[in-house]
Write a protein that holds these residues in place. Structure first.
Motif, PDB file in Angstrom:
ATOM      1  N   TYR A   1      15.170  -7.969  13.209  1.00  0.00           N
ATOM      2  CA  TYR A   1      14.976  -9.052  12.471  1.00  0.00           C
ATOM      3  C   TYR A   1      14.132  -8.750  11.062  1.00  0.00           C
ATOM      4  N   VAL A   2      14.861  -9.444  10.121  1.00  0.00           N
ATOM      5  CA  VAL A   2      14.444  -9.145   8.864  1.00  0.00           C
ATOM      6  C   VAL A   2      12.697  -9.521   8.613  1.00  0.00           C
ATOM      7  N   THR A   3      11.936  -8.484   8.114  1.00  0.00           N
ATOM      8  CA  THR A   3      10.578  -8.682   7.826  1.00  0.00           C
ATOM      9  C   THR A   3      10.348  -9.276   6.260  1.00  0.00           C
ATOM     10  N   GLU A   4      10.436  -8.338   5.532  1.00  0.00           N
ATOM     11  CA  GLU A   4      10.217  -8.671   4.115  1.00  0.00           C
ATOM     12  C   GLU A   4      10.976  -7.791   3.080  1.00  0.00           C
ATOM     13  N   ALA A   5      10.761  -7.395   1.957  1.00  0.00           N
ATOM     14  CA  ALA A   5      11.211  -6.346   1.161  1.00  0.00           C
ATOM     15  C   ALA A   5      10.117  -5.624   0.889  1.00  0.00           C
ATOM     16  N   SER A   6      10.499  -4.388   0.032  1.00  0.00           N
ATOM     17  CA  SER A   6       9.397  -3.249  -0.074  1.00  0.00           C
ATOM     18  C   SER A   6       8.302  -4.114  -1.152  1.00  0.00           C
ATOM     19  N   THR A   7       8.605  -4.823  -1.897  1.00  0.00           N
ATOM     20  CA  THR A   7       7.744  -5.345  -2.880  1.00  0.00           C
ATOM     21  C   THR A   7       7.784  -6.983  -3.138  1.00  0.00           C
ATOM     22  N   SER A   8       8.367  -7.710  -2.118  1.00  0.00           N
ATOM     23  CA  SER A   8       8.509  -9.106  -2.223  1.00  0.00           C
ATOM     24  C   SER A   8       9.212  -9.723  -0.755  1.00  0.00           C
ATOM     25  N   ASN A   9       8.919 -11.063  -0.792  1.00  0.00           N
ATOM     26  CA  ASN A   9       9.289 -11.661   0.464  1.00  0.00           C
ATOM     27  C   ASN A   9      10.818 -12.230   0.269  1.00  0.00           C
ATOM     28  N   VAL A  10      11.304 -12.298   1.595  1.00  0.00           N
ATOM     29  CA  VAL A  10      12.802 -12.607   1.562  1.00  0.00           C
ATOM     30  C   VAL A  10      13.349 -13.988   1.784  1.00  0.00           C
ATOM     31  N   PHE A  11      14.097 -14.621   1.051  1.00  0.00           N
ATOM     32  CA  PHE A  11      14.697 -15.747   1.458  1.00  0.00           C
ATOM     33  C   PHE A  11      16.165 -15.965   1.551  1.00  0.00           C
ATOM     34  N   VAL A  12      16.641 -16.402   2.716  1.00  0.00           N
ATOM     35  CA  VAL A  12      18.163 -16.619   2.934  1.00  0.00           C
ATOM     36  C   VAL A  12      18.744 -17.955   2.619  1.00  0.00           C
ATOM     37  N   ILE A  13      19.587 -18.384   1.812  1.00  0.00           N
ATOM     38  CA  ILE A  13      20.327 -19.704   1.746  1.00  0.00           C
ATOM     39  C   ILE A  13      21.596 -19.733   2.882  1.00  0.00           C
TER      40      ILE A  13
END
Ligand code: PLP
Length: 267
Positions: free
Chosen positions: A160-172
């Motif tokens: 499962y996706v957590t986040e990115a190394s310096t940012s949060n993740v959004f999927v459309i």
């Protein structure tokens, strides 16, 4: 003081153990964006590591420094460590005198252009809700991105996706935006919070739900959020190839416009 005059003890626990926390804020048109949310998160990071420091005092120092430096658009960095100790002992010292390090540097918030991300296992520790200065995992991951000509690394743990190394993740996905729920696996990003708020105002449905890493390649769009980079659209994944049709979706453009507007119009 000028940076070259600043001195920190080599016995500082931030240096020896990464025993400290930090914040990064953007000042836009003379105002610190989402100041109270950053102050709350600093409080929460300090509480999580059992470090007593007055956040009000830190922010009073930030105000003094920003006034002195004078940039109306700036990046503000706050670091609070458990300070120096006489001996290198893992457990907390009996008396603690925190080291507070603040910098203000010139910064322009510019809308981000289409970028690429690599996708890698989340090798970091298990308390990523704390904004810890111990960032070696993030450093190694970001370096791997740079060496792959990518701008970020999207991370996953147990599929499962957590986040990115310096940012949060959004999927459309179609008309819906999905982002991983808050937990100790991710940083509660201030920009993430603002994006959810803005989407609600625009009538865009945002769902906080787990995202399977193998579903990323089927996304219509992916974007990342952070205080310094704003909303960063990802148009290609490695591995995974093109995201959607490789172009920005109308949902992303609407969110990015509203976010830029929000940055300039509110605290
Ligand atoms: N996740 C991680 C690991 C980060 O380092 C950051 C920002 O530095 C974020 C998320 C985004 O947080 P914010 O929106 O508060 O800048």
């Amino acid at each position: 003081m000028p940076l070259h005059k600043a001195r920190i003890s080599p016995m500082d626990r931030g240096f020896l153990f990464g025993d400290g926390v930090y914040e990064v804020m953007a000042k836009i048109d003379g105002r610190i964006r989402a100041r109270s949310l950053h102050a709350q998160r600093l409080r929460s990071s300090l509480d999580s590591i059992g470090l007593e420091t007055s956040v009000e005092q830190v922010f009073a120092d930030v105000d003094r420094l920003t006034k002195k430096v004078g940039f109306s658009n700036a990046k503000i960095y706050i670091q609070v460590t458990r300070g120096p100790a006489d001996a290198r002992d893992h457990a907390f010292p009996s008396t603690v005198s925190p080291t507070i390090f603040l910098t203000v540097s010139a910064f322009e918030a510019v809308p981000q252009t289409a970028s690429q991300a690599i996708v890698r296992p989340d090798i970091r520790w298990r308390k990523n809700h704390i904004k810890s200065v111990a960032l070696l995992g993030n450093v190694l991951l970001m370096q791997e991105a740079r060496e792959s000509d990518a701008q970020e690394v999207i991370l996953y743990r147990d599929e499962y996706v957590t986040e990115a190394s310096t940012s949060n993740v959004f999927v459309i996905r179609g008309q819906k935006v999905v982002t991983p729920p808050l937990s100790d696996l991710i940083l509660p990003g201030i920009t993430r919070h603002l994006v959810i708020e803005i989407a609600q105002k625009l009538g865009i449905l945002v769902v906080e739900d787990n995202i399977r890493v193998d579903s990323l390649s089927e996304a219509d769009g992916i974007f990342l959020s952070s205080s310094t980079r704003g909303l960063l659209p990802i148009i290609a994944l490695n591995p995974g190839g093109c995201v959607g049709n490789g172009e920005l979706t109308s949902i992303f453009s609407a969110l990015q416009d509203a976010y830029d507007e929000r940055l300039r119009c509110y605290d």
